[in-house]
Design an enzyme around this catalytic site. Structure first.
Site, PDB file in Angstrom:
ATOM      1  N   GLU A  59       0.817  -1.212   0.000  1.00  0.00           N
ATOM      2  CA  GLU A  59       0.000   0.000   0.000  1.00  0.00           C
ATOM      3  C   GLU A  59       0.854   1.268   0.000  1.00  0.00           C
ATOM      4  OE1 GLU A  59      -0.634  -2.657   1.870  1.00  0.00           O
ATOM      5  OE2 GLU A  59      -2.651  -3.278   1.274  1.00  0.00           O
ATOM      6  N   PHE A  82      -9.296  -2.654   0.779  1.00  0.00           N
ATOM      7  CA  PHE A  82     -10.221  -2.243   1.836  1.00  0.00           C
ATOM      8  C   PHE A  82      -9.650  -0.962   2.436  1.00  0.00           C
ATOM      9  CE2 PHE A  82     -11.337  -6.618   1.366  1.00  0.00           C
ATOM     10  CZ  PHE A  82     -12.668  -6.723   1.751  1.00  0.00           C
ATOM     11  N   ALA A  83     -10.535  -0.052   2.841  1.00  0.00           N
ATOM     12  CA  ALA A  83     -10.076   1.192   3.475  1.00  0.00           C
ATOM     13  C   ALA A  83      -9.108   0.887   4.611  1.00  0.00           C
ATOM     14  CB  ALA A  83     -11.273   1.971   4.009  1.00  0.00           C
ATOM     15  N   ASP A  84      -9.406  -0.162   5.358  1.00  0.00           N
ATOM     16  CA  ASP A  84      -8.601  -0.542   6.530  1.00  0.00           C
ATOM     17  C   ASP A  84      -7.114  -0.667   6.188  1.00  0.00           C
ATOM     18  OD1 ASP A  84     -11.273  -1.648   6.171  1.00  0.00           O
ATOM     19  OD2 ASP A  84     -11.134  -2.335   8.248  1.00  0.00           O
ATOM     20  N   PHE A  85      -6.822  -1.196   4.989  1.00  0.00           N
ATOM     21  CA  PHE A  85      -5.421  -1.439   4.619  1.00  0.00           C
ATOM     22  C   PHE A  85      -4.685  -0.152   4.259  1.00  0.00           C
ATOM     23  CE2 PHE A  85      -7.120  -5.736   2.979  1.00  0.00           C
ATOM     24  CZ  PHE A  85      -7.208  -6.203   4.279  1.00  0.00           C
ATOM     25  N   HIS A 126     -11.869  -5.251   8.094  1.00  0.00           N
ATOM     26  CA  HIS A 126     -12.463  -5.080   6.765  1.00  0.00           C
ATOM     27  C   HIS A 126     -13.728  -4.242   6.854  1.00  0.00           C
ATOM     28  CE1 HIS A 126      -9.868  -8.593   6.233  1.00  0.00           C
ATOM     29  NE2 HIS A 126      -9.917  -8.397   4.930  1.00  0.00           N
TER      30      HIS A 126
END
Lengths: 322, 359
Positions: A59, A82-85, A126
């Site tokens: 990322e 995913f936004a989380d990553f 997630h």
């Protein structure tokens, strides 16, 4: 014919790739015949050879690469799986992309798509909504489209803007939200929308929580209460003027967000209204957020963690009694 | 087996014996400099050293706000990074790269401006010291987070390739400290995946601030990582100017010729503190006696004098010219206006209508 929120995002990217040679899409699994974990880029690699590129699970380097290309005149769209990553890329987004224009006078037109928010069974890693975190730092524009139409026009605008844009698309809306057709233009970025007119209470919301808020307003309407609902559309810039104008009409404010409570978008909305429109308020402003724990896996826990229309109704009733 | 740029048949992407062949033979009485850019390079090294000595003295006199970071001991490596680059290339230097920045074309006055916060400098007082650059001219402005600039250079090179530009390369520098970040790992890997014409020059100055090599990494040689990333890797004695010019110059040529990304690992000792605030007392006497602790500028000068490549008068003239340029850079920058908080444009984005109005 109907088109979903997710299809609108795909269509916007297809249009961008078609209309602008500077655009390319960069992310994990976006290319080949796969078309992304959520199929937001399905078929695009074939239609636009060499411009929809799979990346390693990196990322930080995905965003760094996009920054370099953007400074050289390209218009990259980075898809986070995913936004989380995107937490892995925070350094590049906040310290690099967010500071380049201020420091050097060179703009950095990157768009980072964050598949955000909770869905049933997705658990702590997630499900996150990261708009508050990105909005806290200078140099970024943060969009949170809540409708199919906005998902389409705001993504096109995001790529046209000469600055870094964090585009938070909500996974819960991907398949459920449908429109008859795609619009040719939308409201300007930075302008909130009155999604429902009312006079008793203003609910300020955005993204998936707009729909919970509208459902709550519908439930309260059965009791004769007229709730005004504001869709922020973008959380940075935040359209304080539209929010204040609504509070001026209703005298009451309830801010609703799916993110964690501490220092979030709802806190910012309330702070601004309290600071700039204290005299407009007939009652202390209130807010509904997710709980201050990691996002739970089990649907029973998840539906209690996330603000529901019932939770919004309960808080609104309380506020209206004051 | 594919023949590589240098004509050897090895295609393993890494070739340490190269180091031995690239070392100049320090024989007395040789006729000319050991590399065609040797004198140019020496001139930039001298300029960088002279400038940074002045900078350090201004710092000690309380005339510089914030930190001062110098490249003492690293000038030979750094100059070799900048001197082979040309217009259209991308250079992302780090904190000890004054010699390379100057060789690539950074005006000395911009350095003085940045340290003094002049409004006419590239950073206009908004950022200071080594965080400067002119991206439009191919010189990227580093952020402090190490390794972050590697992938940024990769993206710039991809954009140039898409635009159909030819013959360009990117070069970025890192230290052995910065090589241990996740960002560096991701950046090196993605560079090889994208097969961009990139040279990464890693200088092992033996300390990450005060932390010695044995607490930084546990591999035998950092250059061994080149193979793991799909880079071609080389080592060089960073105290030896001719070797630096040979090894880094060859890496630049290979990158231009379309070879995979290049990693050069140079070995030196930082002959100053991490910044001028640091007395580097953690560098023991024992370490100061190591071969890598030699001063590259002194070695180059000794090489020039011992081999009578130029006479004493010419050397003196070079030194005087460097001193003059340094004086001029500071005297210009000192006269320029500094920014004022009340006059500053406090909008961090270029799309002014989208500037958030929070208080």
């Amino acid at each position: 014919m109907s088109i979903t929120y997710l299809e609108a995002i795909r269509e916007a990217q297809a249009k961008l790739l078609r209309d602008d040679k500077r655009v390319f899409i960069y992310g994990q699994d976006v290319g080949g015949t796969f078309g992304g974990a959520f199929k937001a880029t399905k078929g695009l690699a074939k239609e636009f050879p060499g411009r929809v590129l799979n990346t390693p699970i990196s990322e930080d380097a995905m965003v760094g690469t996009a920054i370099g290309a953007a400074m050289e005149g390209m218009r990259p769209i980075v898809e986070m799986q995913f936004a989380d990553f995107s937490s892995i890329a925070l350094n590049q987004v906040l310290n690099n992309a967010g500071t380049i224009f201020w420091r050097t006078g060179i703009s950095c037109p990157i768009t980072i798509r964050l598949p955000s928010g909770g869905t049933k069974g997705s658990g702590p890693f997630h499900s996150q909504s990261m708009e508050a975190l990105y909005s806290h730092y200078p140099g970024l524009i943060v969009m949170t489209p809540a409708t199919v139409e906005d998902a389409y026009t705001m993504l096109i605008e995001a790529v046209a803007i000469d600055d870094p844009v964090v585009y938070c698309e909500h996974k819960y809306l991907y398949y459920h939200l449908k429109a008859d057709r795609l619009p040719s233009e939308g409201l300007p970025v930075g302008q909130a929308r009155i999604a429902r007119v009312g006079r008793d209470l203003t609910i300020v919301s955005y993204s998936a929580m707009l729909h919970e808020s509208l459902t709550a307003a519908e439930k309260l309407a059965r009791e004769g209460l007229e709730i005004e609902v504001v869709d922020l559309r973008s959380v940075k810039p935040l359209d304080t003027a539209t929010v204040l104008a609504s509070v001026a009409r209703t005298g009451r404010l309830l801010a609703v967000g799916e993110s964690f409570p501490w220092g979030g978008v709802t806190a910012e909305v309330i702070a601004r209204v309290a600071a700039e429109g204290f005299h407009l308020l007939d009652a202390a402003p209130a807010r509904v957020n997710a709980k201050d724990t990691p996002i739970p896996y089990h649907p029973n826990l998840w539906s209690a963690h996330r603000p529901s229309s019932d939770a919004i109704v309960a808080k609104a009733r309380q506020l209206l009694r004051e | 087996m594919i023949e590589n740029f240098l004509g050897s048949t090895a295609d393993v992407g890494y070739n340490r014996p190269m180091l031995q062949t690239a070392r100049p033979k320090e024989k007395p009485g040789i006729a000319g400099p050991p590399h065609e850019r040797y004198f140019d390079a020496f001139g930039w090294m001298l300029l960088a050293r002279t400038f940074e000595e002045k900078l350090a003295s201004l710092y000690r006199g309380g005339r510089i706000t914030g930190g001062v970071y110098v490249g003492k001991g690293q000038e030979a490596v750094s100059v070799a990074c900048g001197i082979f680059l040309r217009k259209g290339d991308v250079f992302a230097p780090l904190i000890r790269d004054q010699a390379g920045r100057s060789a690539f074309g950074e005006p000395l006055v911009d350095v003085a401006r940045t340290y003094l916060g002049s409004r006419q400098g590239p950073m206009r007082g908004r950022d200071g010291n080594i965080h400067r650059g002119r991206p439009r001219e191919g010189q990227l402005a580093m952020i402090s987070h190490l390794g972050a600039m590697i992938s940024v250079v990769v993206g710039s090179l991809m954009a140039k390739r898409w635009r159909g530009e030819k013959g360009f390369i990117g070069l970025t520098t890192i230290g052995e400290g910065g090589m241990q970040t996740g960002s560096t790992h991701e950046g090196l890997n993605i560079a090889a995946v994208e097969q961009v014409p990139l040279v990464v020059v890693a200088t092992n100055n033996h300390f990450a601030y005060s932390t010695p090599n044995e607490r930084e990494f546990a591999c035998q040689a950092l250059v061994d990582r080149a193979l793991g990333y799909g880079f071609e890797g080389y080592e060089v004695d960073g105290t030896d100017l001719a070797a630096c010019l040979d090894v880094i110059g060859s890496a630049v040529k290979r990158a231009r010729a379309g070879r995979p990304p290049q990693l050069v690992v140079a070995s030196i000792l930082r002959l100053a503190g991490h910044g001028e605030h640091d007395d580097f007392s953690y560098v023991t006497e024992d370490i100061r006696k190591q071969p890598f602790a030699r001063d590259c500028l002194q070695l180059a000068e000794r090489f020039i004098t011992e081999n009578k490549l130029v006479d004493a008068e010419t050397l003196r003239a070079w030194r005087d010219q460097a001193a003059q340029e340094v004086e001029q850079a500071f005297s210009t920058a000192q006269k320029e206006p500094v920014p004022e908080g009340t006059e500053e444009d406090w909008c961090a984005i270029s799309t002014r209508v989208l500037c958030d109005q929070a208080e």
